[in-house]
Design a protein around this motif. Structure first.
Motif, PDB file in Angstrom:
ATOM      1  N   SER A  90      49.523  48.343  46.513  1.00  0.00           N
ATOM      2  CA  SER A  90      50.894  48.419  46.001  1.00  0.00           C
ATOM      3  C   SER A  90      51.333  47.124  45.346  1.00  0.00           C
ATOM      4  CB  SER A  90      51.850  48.795  47.124  1.00  0.00           C
ATOM      5  OG  SER A  90      51.707  47.909  48.206  1.00  0.00           O
ATOM      6  N   ALA A  91      50.857  45.992  45.855  1.00  0.00           N
ATOM      7  CA  ALA A  91      51.263  44.709  45.298  1.00  0.00           C
ATOM      8  C   ALA A  91      50.300  44.235  44.224  1.00  0.00           C
ATOM      9  CB  ALA A  91      51.363  43.670  46.407  1.00  0.00           C
ATOM     10  N   GLY A  92      49.374  45.097  43.813  1.00  0.00           N
ATOM     11  CA  GLY A  92      48.415  44.720  42.774  1.00  0.00           C
ATOM     12  C   GLY A  92      47.047  44.428  43.360  1.00  0.00           C
ATOM     13  N   ARG A  93      46.019  44.807  42.644  1.00  0.00           N
ATOM     14  CA  ARG A  93      44.658  44.617  43.144  1.00  0.00           C
ATOM     15  C   ARG A  93      44.321  43.160  43.394  1.00  0.00           C
ATOM     16  NH1 ARG A  93      43.968  49.264  40.378  1.00  0.00           N
ATOM     17  NH2 ARG A  93      42.383  50.741  41.040  1.00  0.00           N
ATOM     18  N   GLU A  94      44.959  42.259  42.673  1.00  0.00           N
ATOM     19  CA  GLU A  94      44.651  40.841  42.841  1.00  0.00           C
ATOM     20  C   GLU A  94      44.886  40.426  44.282  1.00  0.00           C
ATOM     21  OE1 GLU A  94      47.391  41.747  40.830  1.00  0.00           O
ATOM     22  OE2 GLU A  94      46.043  42.326  39.198  1.00  0.00           O
ATOM     23  N   TRP A  95      45.970  40.882  44.830  1.00  0.00           N
ATOM     24  CA  TRP A  95      46.290  40.579  46.221  1.00  0.00           C
ATOM     25  C   TRP A  95      45.223  41.137  47.146  1.00  0.00           C
ATOM     26  CZ3 TRP A  95      49.469  37.745  49.185  1.00  0.00           C
ATOM     27  CH2 TRP A  95      50.531  37.080  48.547  1.00  0.00           C
ATOM     28  N   LYS A  96      44.848  42.366  46.908  1.00  0.00           N
ATOM     29  CA  LYS A  96      43.841  42.997  47.765  1.00  0.00           C
ATOM     30  C   LYS A  96      42.550  42.197  47.740  1.00  0.00           C
ATOM     31  CE  LYS A  96      42.234  47.606  49.009  1.00  0.00           C
ATOM     32  NZ  LYS A  96      42.436  49.045  48.754  1.00  0.00           N
TER      33      LYS A  96
END
Length: 106
Positions: A90-96
């Motif tokens: 939800s907060a963007g794949r970069e975070w994941k």
DNA sequence: GTTATAGGGAATT
DNA sequence: AATTCCCTATAAC
């Protein structure tokens, strides 16, 4: 409180959730999923399908519910990955990616 | 009711 | 390895 938890998390000294979380407006489905999440330790991952099998639903439905996670990181939805690759976030794949690398899963 | 998804799988190219 | 098609359960409309 939450910040202690996060501080520990980012220092790689995991601990159980030691503060109250208001789940009063979460539906049963969501509680099931988030409960499973709390059983997933630092550094381990599962696929959407694994959860789907456990909870007798579909991988896609798991995604739907995970994206509504009211407390990302404390309910570690980032540890749920797609069977072929990384899933969404939800907060963007970069975070994941960042979180998973922090946990040594990449 | 219908549509859009943080998915999975099989068949095809 | 990539595209296409079909399946699914849930949320949002």
């Amino acid at each position: 409180m939450v910040f202690d938890f996060l501080e520990r998390y980012f220092d790689r000294e995991p601990g159980s959730i030691s503060f109250p979380i208001d789940c009063s407006d979460l539906k049963p489905y969501h509680l099931m999923v988030y409960h499973q999440l709390t059983r997933l330790p630092f550094g381990k991952t599962m696929t959407y399908q694994d959860l789907a099998v456990i909870l007798k639903t579909s991988p896609r439905a798991i995604g739907q519910i995970l994206k509504l996670n009211p407390f990302p990181i404390v309910f570690p939805c980032h540890r749920i990955v797609s069977k072929s690759g990384l899933g969404g976030f939800s907060a963007g794949r970069e975070w994941k990616v960042g979180l998973l690398r922090h946990e040594g899963c990449l």
